[in-house]
Design an enzyme around this catalytic site. Structure first.
Site, PDB file in Angstrom:
ATOM      1  N   ASP A 127       5.353  -9.937   6.444  1.00  0.00           N
ATOM      2  CA  ASP A 127       4.103 -10.133   7.179  1.00  0.00           C
ATOM      3  C   ASP A 127       3.403 -11.409   6.742  1.00  0.00           C
ATOM      4  OD1 ASP A 127       3.666  -8.656   4.720  1.00  0.00           O
ATOM      5  OD2 ASP A 127       1.598  -8.300   5.354  1.00  0.00           O
ATOM      6  N   GLU A 153       2.384  -6.440   3.172  1.00  0.00           N
ATOM      7  CA  GLU A 153       2.028  -6.884   1.811  1.00  0.00           C
ATOM      8  C   GLU A 153       0.614  -7.435   1.798  1.00  0.00           C
ATOM      9  OE1 GLU A 153       1.481  -9.653  -1.583  1.00  0.00           O
ATOM     10  OE2 GLU A 153       1.367 -10.090   0.537  1.00  0.00           O
TER      11      GLU A 153
END
Ligand SMILES: [Zn+2]
Length: 420
Positions: A109, A171
């Site tokens: 991400d 994350e």
């Protein structure tokens, strides 16, 4: 799919094509075509994997890419099955895919580009002079892309130990996804010897980072006409007194002796990120809330710091309640990320030194998934291309020299794993 339209980037037509000299210790790379990972970086950056959106298109692409080399992937999903982690293993020559080996770990991400002034499409990796510009080129798709681009090299000869790839989701919103990936490893009997998380460290070995805890503070006062302030309880002013106390605590650490000079910021920090309160100048505000965080050295206790903030906040409550019995100050926990400290001299740190090709290990102030692997008894270090200063920025960039260092790192790892 693009989050923004390309015609929003007027500067795209006039990129800076000048070449700076490479930073000390970085090889000179004249063109992206010299990098084995360039096509893979372009592919991974092309998936808009902003944390709020699904990452499945990227994950499925990587799964299919690995399957092309006969490497199977295990996906672990979020509750809505909109996002997934991927864990894949190249087994050792004896067929062992579970015992020992090294994990190369990266998150898929990226942070949003909303309201950032980009001069090229963030989701098109764009070579500009001696850099590549794009969302995630530093934080942290280039590391994973380099590992994946070198799969043909890894599988060229049998491996002495398994090599694992771990790609996570979410994350950037608190290391949410990787917790599931790590949790399911023991059930499958996977027990790696160590993990290398490729967050941007300038390709320097990092063996420790600070822990982090964050909270929301809510102050409930009492509304009154601003000509009658003694009949109200001003939530904004009380919140500001608490914020000022947090700032004073931060100064205490800044000026104090509790330090570890191996960190870029060598002391515990406290910080207030947002504050919101009040409705109009002529109304004593009833509500105010702010969010704050502690980024602490391993020997400072974040809960003790919260206790200090809470005790100071509670000193206001008797006077608040004398005016308004339902007034209060409350604290809600938001997130926590443990710190980690892998001993320099441990096997994974020694491997890290060998792969980086230089001595000396650092410690950093930003949190990563490393502490979660470390907490699951998988010794972990951090080493990845690019610098944290470029992460999360508009026109996020990574230098071609950093990418060359990362490629050399992966090639050394391959040679090490191919050796008996
Ligand atoms: Zn990152």
């Amino acid at each position: 799919m693009l989050a923004v339209r390309p015609d929003r980037f007027p500067a795209m037509n006039a990129p800076d094509r000048t070449f700076a000299s490479p930073a000390p210790g970085e090889p000179q790379v004249r063109d992206v075509s010299e990098l084995a990972a360039w096509p893979m970086i372009r592919t991974l950056v092309g998936f808009d994997t902003t944390s709020r959106d699904s990452n499945l298109a990227l994950i499925h692409w990587v799964r299919d890419h690995l399957a092309g080399f006969g490497i199977a992937s295990t996906l672990t999903f979020d509750d809505e099955r909109r996002k997934a982690n991927l864990f894949a293993t190249i087994p050792a020559r004896d067929g062992n895919a579970t015992t020992g080996g090294i994990v190369l770990s990266g998150h898929t991400d990226v942070v949003p580009v909303d309201d950032q002034p980009w001069s090229s499409d963030p989701f098109v990796a764009t070579p500009v002079g001696d850099r590549i510009v794009g969302r995630g080129v530093t934080d942290m798709k280039s590391y994973s892309a380099t590992a994946l681009a070198l799969v043909p090299l890894f599988v060229e000869h049998p491996l002495a130990r398994p090599l694992h790839f771990a790609l996570s989701y979410d994350e950037e919103v608190g290391c949410v996804g990787v917790r599931r990936l790590i949790a399911e490893l023991p059930a499958r009997g996977v027990a790696p010897d160590g993990c290398i998380v490729g967050e941007p460290t300038g390709m320097k070995l990092v063996v420790a980072h600070k822990g982090k805890k964050s909270w929301r503070c809510r102050v409930r006062g009492h509304e009154a006409h601003s000509s009658l302030t003694p009949r109200g309880v001003n939530a904004v002013q009380i919140a500001c007194e608490i914020v000022a106390h947090i700032a004073a605590m931060a100064r205490r650490f800044h000026d104090g002796a509790r330090r570890d000079d191996a960190y870029d910021v060598p002391y515990t920090t406290l910080h207030v990120g947002t504050i919101r309160g009040g409705t109009a100048l002529n109304i004593v505000p009833r509500d105010c809330e702010f969010v704050f965080e502690v980024r602490h050295l391993p020997f400072d206790d974040p809960d003790a710091l919260l206790d200090e903030v809470r005790a100071y906040a509670e000193s206001f409550v008797p006077a608040m309640r004398a005016v308004a019995p339902d007034a209060y100050v409350a604290f809600d926990p938001l997130s926590k990320m443990p710190g980690f400290d892998t001993e320099d001299g441990s096997a994974i740190a020694e491997l890290g030194h060998e792969l980086c090709g230089r001595a000396g290990a650092g410690k950093v102030s930003f949190g990563t998934e490393a502490s979660l692997f470390h907490g699951a008894s998988i010794p972990t270090v951090i080493c990845g291309p690019g610098h944290i200063e470029q992460a999360h920025q508009p026109d996020e960039w990574v230098s071609l020299g950093q990418l060359a260092l990362c490629e050399a790192f992966m090639r050394r790892l391959a040679a090490r794993l191919h050796a008996a």
